[in-house]
Design a protein around this motif. Sequence first.
Motif, PDB file in Angstrom:
ATOM      1  N   ILE A   8       0.855  -1.180   0.000  1.00 30.24           N
ATOM      2  CA  ILE A   8       0.000   0.000   0.000  1.00 30.24           C
ATOM      3  C   ILE A   8       0.891   1.229   0.000  1.00 30.24           C
ATOM      4  O   ILE A   8       1.680   1.429   0.927  1.00 30.24           O
ATOM      5  CB  ILE A   8      -0.921   0.006   1.239  1.00 30.24           C
ATOM      6  CG1 ILE A   8      -1.819  -1.228   1.236  1.00 30.24           C
ATOM      7  CG2 ILE A   8      -1.754   1.291   1.297  1.00 30.24           C
ATOM      8  CD1 ILE A   8      -2.572  -1.438   2.556  1.00 30.24           C
ATOM      9  N   ASN A  10       1.409   4.999   0.554  1.00 29.07           N
ATOM     10  CA  ASN A  10       0.703   5.948   1.413  1.00 29.07           C
ATOM     11  C   ASN A  10       1.357   7.325   1.370  1.00 29.07           C
ATOM     12  O   ASN A  10       2.582   7.451   1.414  1.00 29.07           O
ATOM     13  CB  ASN A  10       0.726   5.425   2.864  1.00 29.07           C
ATOM     14  CG  ASN A  10       0.120   6.422   3.833  1.00 29.07           C
ATOM     15  OD1 ASN A  10      -1.077   6.683   3.816  1.00 29.07           O
ATOM     16  ND2 ASN A  10       0.961   7.002   4.693  1.00 29.07           N
ATOM     17  N   LEU A  17      -5.832   4.615   6.295  1.00 31.93           N
ATOM     18  CA  LEU A  17      -5.203   3.431   6.876  1.00 31.93           C
ATOM     19  C   LEU A  17      -5.950   2.963   8.114  1.00 31.93           C
ATOM     20  O   LEU A  17      -6.186   1.762   8.302  1.00 31.93           O
ATOM     21  CB  LEU A  17      -3.746   3.735   7.228  1.00 31.93           C
ATOM     22  CG  LEU A  17      -2.787   3.961   6.055  1.00 31.93           C
ATOM     23  CD1 LEU A  17      -1.437   4.436   6.561  1.00 31.93           C
ATOM     24  CD2 LEU A  17      -2.628   2.695   5.210  1.00 31.93           C
ATOM     25  N   LEU A  21      -7.235  -0.490   6.601  1.00 33.77           N
ATOM     26  CA  LEU A  21      -6.174  -1.480   6.780  1.00 33.77           C
ATOM     27  C   LEU A  21      -6.622  -2.700   7.586  1.00 33.77           C
ATOM     28  O   LEU A  21      -6.206  -3.829   7.256  1.00 33.77           O
ATOM     29  CB  LEU A  21      -4.950  -0.814   7.414  1.00 33.77           C
ATOM     30  CG  LEU A  21      -3.662  -1.636   7.492  1.00 33.77           C
ATOM     31  CD1 LEU A  21      -3.279  -2.219   6.138  1.00 33.77           C
ATOM     32  CD2 LEU A  21      -2.524  -0.781   8.055  1.00 33.77           C
ATOM     33  N   VAL A  35       3.331  -1.255   4.026  1.00 25.28           N
ATOM     34  CA  VAL A  35       2.944   0.117   3.703  1.00 25.28           C
ATOM     35  C   VAL A  35       4.219   0.859   3.334  1.00 25.28           C
ATOM     36  O   VAL A  35       5.160   0.923   4.124  1.00 25.28           O
ATOM     37  CB  VAL A  35       2.217   0.817   4.864  1.00 25.28           C
ATOM     38  CG1 VAL A  35       2.021   2.309   4.539  1.00 25.28           C
ATOM     39  CG2 VAL A  35       0.863   0.155   5.122  1.00 25.28           C
ATOM     40  N   SER A  87      -4.836   2.789  -0.413  1.00 24.66           N
ATOM     41  CA  SER A  87      -5.125   2.815   1.023  1.00 24.66           C
ATOM     42  C   SER A  87      -6.611   2.955   1.314  1.00 24.66           C
ATOM     43  O   SER A  87      -7.030   2.748   2.456  1.00 24.66           O
ATOM     44  CB  SER A  87      -4.370   3.966   1.693  1.00 24.66           C
ATOM     45  OG  SER A  87      -4.761   5.212   1.148  1.00 24.66           O
TER      46      SER A  87
END
Length: 339
Positions: A8, A10, A17, A21, A35, A87
């Motif tokens: 992911i 970010n 998140l 997540l 991430v 995300s």
Amino acid sequence: MDKVAIVILNWNGEKMLRKFLPSVIEHSSQAQVYVADNASTDGSLELLRTQFPMVKTIVLDRNWGFAEGYNKALAQVDAEYYVLLNSDVEATPQWLDLLVDFMDSNKDVAACQPTLMSDAMRDMFEYAGADGGFIDRYGYPFCRGRIFDVVEQDEGQYDDICDVFWATGACLLIRSEDYWKAGGLDGRFFAHNEEIDLCWRLRLLGRRICCNPMSYVYHVGGGTLPKGNPRKTFLNFRNNLTMLYKNLPQEELGKVMRVRWLLDYVAAWQTLVFKGNFGDFKAIYKARRAFKKWRHEFDADRERIHSTAVNPHIPERRNFSIVWQYYVKKHKTFADLPK
């Protein structure tokens, strides 16, 4: 080496998140979740450290954008499959198993996507990828389930596994070997059209791209640059023209670019006269100038791409104008389009 690595990317996405997540972790037991942080200035890294210690973090030194950010992050990940995941995606039970099982059984497929559903209206496809992407003769992208701004309701009309031209970068499962063989995402694009460009290069190498609708996820969309932002318009037009310049067969390049010159300026004046949007009007003009200024930086890429191409004429690149089909023929859904 991981079997599957979910990565992911970010940038200041702490809220996303925090919200999404947990679903990725819950429904992706066979994968290692990463991430990759593009130099966020919010509390993203602290959130990951305190609330999600099972997630591995890759800290990049600055905001490299979507394309180069992924290249730099994936270079640090050892896995058979990468999943490029936004995300703002909510995972569902079995979403990943279905994609991986499909890829394991179809070695000629380089990449695939699930059905992308709207987080806000859960019976509707989501704009960014719907049920798999195509492009028309002049480079305009559209999807099963979305043509321009018309997004369809999912009524099972596209439930078949389908070969597509491009799979959405919002949720893209790709073999790491294919990712690097094709050259990865083009970091010069920064963001927008980069996954279409990558998929085009993969198709030119004879590799398939698919959508597997048995898997589905929910996507918010438009998080970093919302729709209507002139920067987004600029990147979409500049990068789309660059993608055409890199990947079109030589015998089509001149004609397609001449038609696009006309269509782009019609689009610019249409957005000014009928929508009063001076920002997008300027963005299209700036994009055309930027493309003209930098296009020859891609000459070596074009030569390399076509020297290795085994499949220059790709059936998922449809031989019609989606602008004509939509605005003149009034074909608003994918099922209405010529086969």
